[in-house]
Write an enzyme that holds these catalytic residues in place. Sequence first.
Site, PDB file in Angstrom:
ATOM      1  N   TYR A  72     -12.251  31.616  31.095  1.00 40.54           N
ATOM      2  CA  TYR A  72     -12.007  30.270  30.585  1.00 40.54           C
ATOM      3  C   TYR A  72     -12.096  29.314  31.552  1.00 40.54           C
ATOM      4  O   TYR A  72     -12.912  28.066  31.471  1.00 40.54           O
ATOM      5  CB  TYR A  72     -10.734  30.433  29.720  1.00 40.54           C
TER       6      TYR A  72
HETATM    7  N1  NDP Z   1      -4.750  21.810  23.515  1.00 43.28           N
HETATM    8  C1  NDP Z   1      -4.267  21.745  24.737  1.00 43.28           C
HETATM    9  O1  NDP Z   1      -3.541  21.539  25.175  1.00 43.28           O
HETATM   10  C2  NDP Z   1      -5.510  21.561  25.893  1.00 43.28           C
HETATM   11  C3  NDP Z   1      -6.846  21.510  25.561  1.00 43.28           C
HETATM   12  N2  NDP Z   1      -7.873  21.600  26.316  1.00 43.28           N
HETATM   13  C4  NDP Z   1      -9.212  21.247  25.961  1.00 43.28           C
HETATM   14  O2  NDP Z   1      -9.183  20.004  24.805  1.00 43.28           O
HETATM   15  C5  NDP Z   1     -10.148  20.460  23.824  1.00 43.28           C
HETATM   16  C6  NDP Z   1      -9.560  20.146  22.528  1.00 43.28           C
HETATM   17  O3  NDP Z   1      -8.340  21.209  22.445  1.00 43.28           O
HETATM   18  P1  NDP Z   1      -7.844  21.690  21.407  1.00 43.28           P
HETATM   19  O4  NDP Z   1      -7.894  20.544  20.285  1.00 43.28           O
HETATM   20  O5  NDP Z   1      -6.686  22.510  21.190  1.00 43.28           O
HETATM   21  O6  NDP Z   1      -8.907  22.772  20.688  1.00 43.28           O
HETATM   22  P2  NDP Z   1      -8.910  23.924  19.823  1.00 43.28           P
HETATM   23  O7  NDP Z   1      -8.536  25.223  20.409  1.00 43.28           O
HETATM   24  O8  NDP Z   1      -8.439  23.664  18.543  1.00 43.28           O
HETATM   25  O9  NDP Z   1     -10.648  24.410  19.528  1.00 43.28           O
HETATM   26  C7  NDP Z   1     -11.487  23.150  19.135  1.00 43.28           C
HETATM   27  C8  NDP Z   1     -12.281  23.653  18.058  1.00 43.28           C
HETATM   28  O10 NDP Z   1     -13.375  24.165  18.773  1.00 43.28           O
HETATM   29  C9  NDP Z   1     -14.433  25.008  17.806  1.00 43.28           C
HETATM   30  N3  NDP Z   1     -14.934  26.030  18.223  1.00 43.28           N
HETATM   31  C10 NDP Z   1     -14.470  27.177  19.022  1.00 43.28           C
HETATM   32  N4  NDP Z   1     -15.452  28.208  19.372  1.00 43.28           N
HETATM   33  C11 NDP Z   1     -16.631  27.723  18.907  1.00 43.28           C
HETATM   34  C12 NDP Z   1     -17.873  28.018  18.629  1.00 43.28           C
HETATM   35  N5  NDP Z   1     -18.490  29.278  19.331  1.00 43.28           N
HETATM   36  N6  NDP Z   1     -18.964  27.177  18.197  1.00 43.28           N
HETATM   37  C13 NDP Z   1     -18.478  25.996  17.729  1.00 43.28           C
HETATM   38  N7  NDP Z   1     -17.329  25.408  17.581  1.00 43.28           N
HETATM   39  C14 NDP Z   1     -16.093  26.480  18.202  1.00 43.28           C
HETATM   40  C15 NDP Z   1     -13.492  25.438  16.637  1.00 43.28           C
HETATM   41  O11 NDP Z   1     -13.865  25.200  15.546  1.00 43.28           O
HETATM   42  P3  NDP Z   1     -13.565  26.035  14.090  1.00 43.28           P
HETATM   43  O12 NDP Z   1     -11.832  25.743  14.237  1.00 43.28           O
HETATM   44  O13 NDP Z   1     -14.325  25.272  13.150  1.00 43.28           O
HETATM   45  O14 NDP Z   1     -13.937  27.483  14.457  1.00 43.28           O
HETATM   46  C16 NDP Z   1     -11.988  24.445  17.120  1.00 43.28           C
HETATM   47  O15 NDP Z   1     -11.861  23.651  15.927  1.00 43.28           O
HETATM   48  C17 NDP Z   1     -10.710  21.780  24.133  1.00 43.28           C
HETATM   49  O16 NDP Z   1     -11.987  21.682  24.791  1.00 43.28           O
HETATM   50  C18 NDP Z   1      -9.672  22.223  25.043  1.00 43.28           C
HETATM   51  O17 NDP Z   1     -10.179  23.390  25.885  1.00 43.28           O
HETATM   52  C19 NDP Z   1      -7.581  21.515  27.695  1.00 43.28           C
HETATM   53  C20 NDP Z   1      -6.341  21.690  28.109  1.00 43.28           C
HETATM   54  C21 NDP Z   1      -5.168  21.712  27.294  1.00 43.28           C
HETATM   55  N1  LIG Z   2      -9.698  25.379  23.383  1.00 41.83           N
HETATM   56  C1  LIG Z   2      -8.478  25.281  23.761  1.00 41.83           C
HETATM   57  N2  LIG Z   2      -8.113  25.432  25.064  1.00 41.83           N
HETATM   58  C2  LIG Z   2      -6.909  25.154  25.482  1.00 41.83           C
HETATM   59  C3  LIG Z   2      -5.790  25.028  24.863  1.00 41.83           C
HETATM   60  C4  LIG Z   2      -6.272  25.233  23.308  1.00 41.83           C
HETATM   61  O1  LIG Z   2      -5.159  25.122  22.653  1.00 41.83           O
HETATM   62  N3  LIG Z   2      -7.369  25.572  22.696  1.00 41.83           N
HETATM   63  N4  LIG Z   2      -4.649  24.983  25.188  1.00 41.83           N
HETATM   64  C5  LIG Z   2      -4.274  25.105  26.481  1.00 41.83           C
HETATM   65  C6  LIG Z   2      -2.951  25.097  26.844  1.00 41.83           C
HETATM   66  O2  LIG Z   2      -2.368  23.626  26.348  1.00 41.83           O
HETATM   67  C7  LIG Z   2      -2.555  25.373  28.324  1.00 41.83           C
HETATM   68  O3  LIG Z   2      -3.426  24.198  29.108  1.00 41.83           O
HETATM   69  C8  LIG Z   2      -0.992  25.332  28.289  1.00 41.83           C
HETATM   70  O4  LIG Z   2      -0.329  25.928  27.402  1.00 41.83           O
HETATM   71  C9  LIG Z   2      -5.436  25.034  27.309  1.00 41.83           C
HETATM   72  N5  LIG Z   2      -6.663  25.003  26.935  1.00 41.83           N
END
Ligand code: NDP
Ligand SMILES: Nc1nc2c(c(=O)[nH]1)N=C([C@H](O)[C@@H](O)CO)CN2
Length: 240
Positions: A152
């Site tokens: 990742y």
């Molecule tokens: N949440 C956090 O604390 C953190 C988040 N991030 C980044 O910020 C962004 C948003 O995070 P977050 O809201 O938690 O994201 P999520 O984990 O909720 O994923 C976002 C969406 O990605 C879609 N998705 C996953 N795989 C695919 C695929 N193969 N094709 C199409 N769509 C796909 C899913 O759609 P569906 O549900 O329709 O399958 C899901 O709704 C991400 O890029 C994440 O990596 C970075 C660090 C921390």
């Molecule tokens: N696609 C996602 N990416 C990440 C997520 C997630 O929920 N969906 N969450 C994290 C975590 O917040 C991590 O940064 C600390 O727990 C990272 N990326």
Amino acid sequence: MTCKMPIIITGGAQRLGLACAKKLRAEGHDVVVTYRHTKASIEVLEGLGVSCVRADFSSQQGVDLFIAQIKQDYSGLRGIIHNASEWEAEADCPKASQLMEKMWQVHVFAPYRMNIAFEALLYAGFECLGKADIIHMTDYSAEKGSDKHIAYASSKAGLANLTYSFAKRFAPKVNVNSIAPSLLMFRPEDDADYREKALNKSLLHQEPGEQEGVLAVQYALTNRYMTGRTLSLDGGRHLV
Ligand SMILES: NC(=O)C1=CN([C@@H]2O[C@H](COP(=O)(O)OP(=O)(O)OC[C@H]3O[C@@H](n4cnc5c(N)ncnc54)[C@H](OP(=O)(O)O)[C@@H]3O)[C@@H](O)[C@H]2O)C=CC1
Ligand SMILES: Nc1nc2c(c(=O)[nH]1)N=C([C@H](O)[C@@H](O)CO)CN2
């Protein structure tokens, strides 16, 4: 000339993507979100006038199908937010080689293919609306690595590098920036021990919530003198 030139948000049916879609729609933008699985939020978004397109970027064919639909439906794009992401640990995937391919497919190949395919639409968006943006949602771990999410983190580093290349390629019409959170929001399944440990990794010891991510997206979409840069949302984790 009225321009129906949307902002695409990939993975916009939940969490950060959903919050961004609602805010940008409320600001008057045309918005397209992608989703894989039907959920209640899709009906809400459609009620707000958001175009919801089913798309799965886990294969080249899925990416190409989405590209073809956007090219068929729109003459330009205000922007694209590459938000779609899977956060999978090596421990949860028995075949590490498959995990690396899966991570790079959704976090690097899909954004790469879309950015190249949508170049002319983004330029049209600039000509019509005066600004066009690409935003890559990366991760703090792109800089620091991760011992539990190796594939990742490496793929997010690849996505971060796309920011530099596309910023050079698309200037001066399209601004290209990264947003790199460390922790925005926990997942429901995260237990108290995990949450405590995660909170202690930063100076600010808080779960900021998706609205902090929305603010960063709004800043990147409005600032006219930033490209090839990263907005780090990490609560001072880099100083711990
Ligand atoms: N949440 C956090 O604390 C953190 C988040 N991030 C980044 O910020 C962004 C948003 O995070 P977050 O809201 O938690 O994201 P999520 O984990 O909720 O994923 C976002 C969406 O990605 C879609 N998705 C996953 N795989 C695919 C695929 N193969 N094709 C199409 N769509 C796909 C899913 O759609 P569906 O549900 O329709 O399958 C899901 O709704 C991400 O890029 C994440 O990596 C970075 C660090 C921390
Ligand atoms: N696609 C996602 N990416 C990440 C997520 C997630 O929920 N969906 N969450 C994290 C975590 O917040 C991590 O940064 C600390 O727990 C990272 N990326």
